[in-house]
Design a protein around this motif. Structure first.
Motif, PDB file in Angstrom:
ATOM      1  N   ARG A  11      -2.455  15.854  -0.629  1.00 21.19           N
ATOM      2  CA  ARG A  11      -1.852  15.005  -1.667  1.00 21.19           C
ATOM      3  C   ARG A  11      -0.769  15.756  -2.429  1.00 21.19           C
ATOM      4  N   LEU A  20       4.647   9.582   4.859  1.00 24.04           N
ATOM      5  CA  LEU A  20       3.476   8.720   4.684  1.00 24.04           C
ATOM      6  C   LEU A  20       2.494   8.878   5.840  1.00 24.04           C
ATOM      7  N   GLU A  49       0.828  -1.200   0.000  1.00 25.97           N
ATOM      8  CA  GLU A  49       0.000   0.000   0.000  1.00 25.97           C
ATOM      9  C   GLU A  49       0.868   1.259   0.000  1.00 25.97           C
ATOM     10  N   GLU A  50       1.954   1.238   0.779  1.00 28.88           N
ATOM     11  CA  GLU A  50       2.872   2.382   0.809  1.00 28.88           C
ATOM     12  C   GLU A  50       3.577   2.543  -0.526  1.00 28.88           C
ATOM     13  N   THR A  83       3.141  14.825  -2.520  1.00 34.71           N
ATOM     14  CA  THR A  83       3.801  14.567  -3.805  1.00 34.71           C
ATOM     15  C   THR A  83       5.043  15.433  -3.965  1.00 34.71           C
ATOM     16  N   LEU A 133       1.404   4.456  -3.019  1.00 30.81           N
ATOM     17  CA  LEU A 133       1.383   5.899  -2.784  1.00 30.81           C
ATOM     18  C   LEU A 133       2.680   6.567  -3.260  1.00 30.81           C
ATOM     19  N   GLN A 150       2.854   6.710  -7.136  1.00 31.86           N
ATOM     20  CA  GLN A 150       1.965   7.774  -7.628  1.00 31.86           C
ATOM     21  C   GLN A 150       2.585   9.146  -7.395  1.00 31.86           C
ATOM     22  N   HIS A 169       0.744  12.241   5.640  1.00 35.61           N
ATOM     23  CA  HIS A 169      -0.251  12.262   4.564  1.00 35.61           C
ATOM     24  C   HIS A 169      -1.493  11.456   4.958  1.00 35.61           C
ATOM     25  N   GLN A 170      -1.278  10.292   5.568  1.00 34.13           N
ATOM     26  CA  GLN A 170      -2.412   9.431   5.883  1.00 34.13           C
ATOM     27  C   GLN A 170      -3.245   9.942   7.064  1.00 34.13           C
TER      28      GLN A 170
END
Length: 496
Positions: A435, A425, A312-313, A439, A316, A319, A428-429
């Motif tokens: 986002r 991470l 999952e990490e 990024t 992210l 992306q 962000h979560q």
């Protein structure tokens, strides 16, 4: 008129018959002689015609000749063997996975060259977690390995019988000291060969220093790694087929997703796992005595950047790096712990996820299955050829592939800064970073971590923390001895 009696005629006929028999026998001998001479003449002419054909055929049929030469190249001549008096025989048993063993083989060839030893073809690890029964010649082209290094070191497939254990000979068994330099081997190991004709190194991981090694020995390490260690024709052929299939579909990223059972158990990293999975990994860690550290706090490890990213990490991060949704992602790893459930988020972000099992028929992989090192060799071939290589953990495969990609022209390899990524991470979560902010931070963090030319980072007295030789074999990537032509004279990376 003269009249002859019957008795006179009978006597004369008896005289004529032997003469006729002799004449017939002589005639037959002449015929046989003529036939033999004719056969010799015909064969002589045939040989001459063949010689003339071989001389002029390439000119008459140049198209055919060129095609044959291209499809069936003649083998290169062997390099002259180095002439030296051997000080003894060196046996080595490599430990660990494929790429840890690969680096160890390079080191042991270099040690054998330094000490003027005869090296026995290395034994591969069969007792580790993976329990791979493969021998050296199941993975590497052993003939090429021996022949290509004959001008540096003498390599034999097995010890002479008089030194065999079956004949009662007991070699000296020992592990050399980790991260040792030239002085250690010359002063501590070489004198042992005056008492022992055979020494067996029973551990070989990281037994040669990253730095402080003479330039010619560093270059030999590279030569073994990049030229002498060729995979077997079967592995090479299937690996190249995988690469061709991927390249025909466009650019692809090789994601070394090291989220596998052995890694999670060894590292104690259970972030994202259920309680039952965490207990299973803990039991596995206790089951293997050579995994010394048993009680591990997963979140502490993760905050220090010592855990592999979860699938999952990884989704992210890819992306945030700007990879498009339709990019091919090749998963260069074994079975992902948790299976498809853990790959769901990554597959949703990048639908074109593939593994080797999805690209070729089951029969083509059957020979390699249950042989983890042979399967890892296929991933190695694909990873070195990929458009971009992204490892989620800096283990041996990540480092050795990175070094190969540098050698192939500094191909793009994104070295993730996991310690700082964990903070980003989490921010962000939990909604602290948007986002766009996430990024921008991820891209800025990795601006200088894409496999560009750089000097190895040297940390005095802390070899485990400095840059690994096989991840950045700088001595083999530049023209000058100082590498100023590639890095510049002011780019020093020595840390005291």
């Amino acid at each position: 008129m003269e009249v002859r009696s019957e008795s006179e005629v009978h006597v004369r006929s008896e005289k004529v018959l032997p003469l006729q028999g002799q004449m017939i026998q002589r005639t037959r001998l002449k015929v046989l002689f003529i036939r033999v001479c004719s056969s010799i003449l015909i064969w002589t002419c045939l040989v001459q015609l063949i010689a003339v054909w071989e001389l002029y055929q390439p000119r008459l049929f140049s198209g055919f000749a060129v095609h044959v030469e291209q499809t069936l190249p003649s083998p290169l001549p062997l390099v002259p063997a180095r002439n030296y008096t051997s000080n003894g025989f060196l046996q080595v048993s490599c430990n660990g996975g494929l790429n840890q063993m690969r680096a160890a083989i390079c080191d042991m060839v270099t040690v054998a060259r330094l000490l003027n030893l005869t090296l026995v073809v290395p034994e591969l690890d069969k007792t580790s977690f993976w329990a791979d029964p493969s021998n050296f010649d199941d993975i590497f082209d052993v003939k090429h390995f021996i022949d290509s290094l004959r001008d540096e070191v003498r390599i034999i497939k097995r010890l002479p019988k008089r030194f065999s254990r079956r004949y009662g000979y007991q070699p000296l068994e020992m592990p050399p000291v980790s991260w040792s330099n030239e002085k250690y081997y010359l002063q501590q190991i070489l004198p042992l060969f005056s008492k022992h004709q055979v020494i067996h190194f029973n551990r070989t991981d990281t037994r040669l220093a990253n730095n402080g090694i003479p330039l010619e020995l560093q270059k030999l390490r590279c030569r073994v790694n990049f030229q002498a260690l060729k995979f077997t024709p079967d592995i090479e052929a299937l690996g190249e087929k995988l690469v061709k299939m991927l390249q025909e579909r466009g650019p692809f990223v090789a994601l070394h997703l090291r989220y596998e059972m052995d890694m999670l158990a060894f590292s104690g990293c259970t972030h994202g796992c259920t309680n039952e999975e965490a207990e299973e990994l803990k039991r596995l860690r206790y089951a293997f005595p050579w995994w010394r550290e048993k009680e591990i706090v997963s979140e502490e490890r993760r905050s220090q950047g010592l855990c592999p990213l979860t699938p999952e990490e990884a989704a992210l991060i890819l992306q945030a790096m700007g990879f498009e949704k339709d990019i091919q992602i090749y998963i260069a790893s074994g079975d992902i712990y948790g299976g498809e459930r853990r790959l769901a988020a990554l597959r949703a972000a990048f639908p074109k996820i593939v593994k080797k099992e999805m690209l070729v028929e089951p029969g083509e992989l059957r020979h390699f299955q249950n042989h983890s090192s042979q399967m890892a060799a296929l991933d190695f071939i694909v990873s070195t050829a990929s458009s971009v290589f992204v490892p989620t953990y800096d283990g041996n495969m990540a480092k050795v592939v990175e070094g190969h990609r540098r050698y192939l022209g500094f191909k793009k390899t994104i070295r993730l800064d996991r310690k700082r990524l964990v903070d980003l991470l989490d921010l962000h979560q939990n909604g602290t970073l948007t986002r766009d902010e996430f990024t921008a931070a991820v891209r800025q963090l990795h601006e200088g971590r894409k496999g560009q030319p750089a000097r190895r980072r040297v940390i005095a007295e802390k070899p485990k923390e400095e840059d690994y030789f096989y991840a950045n074999p700088q001595e083999c990537l530049c023209e000058s001895n100082t590498c100023d032509d590639l890095f510049g004279p002011e780019n020093s990376t020595v840390v005291q």
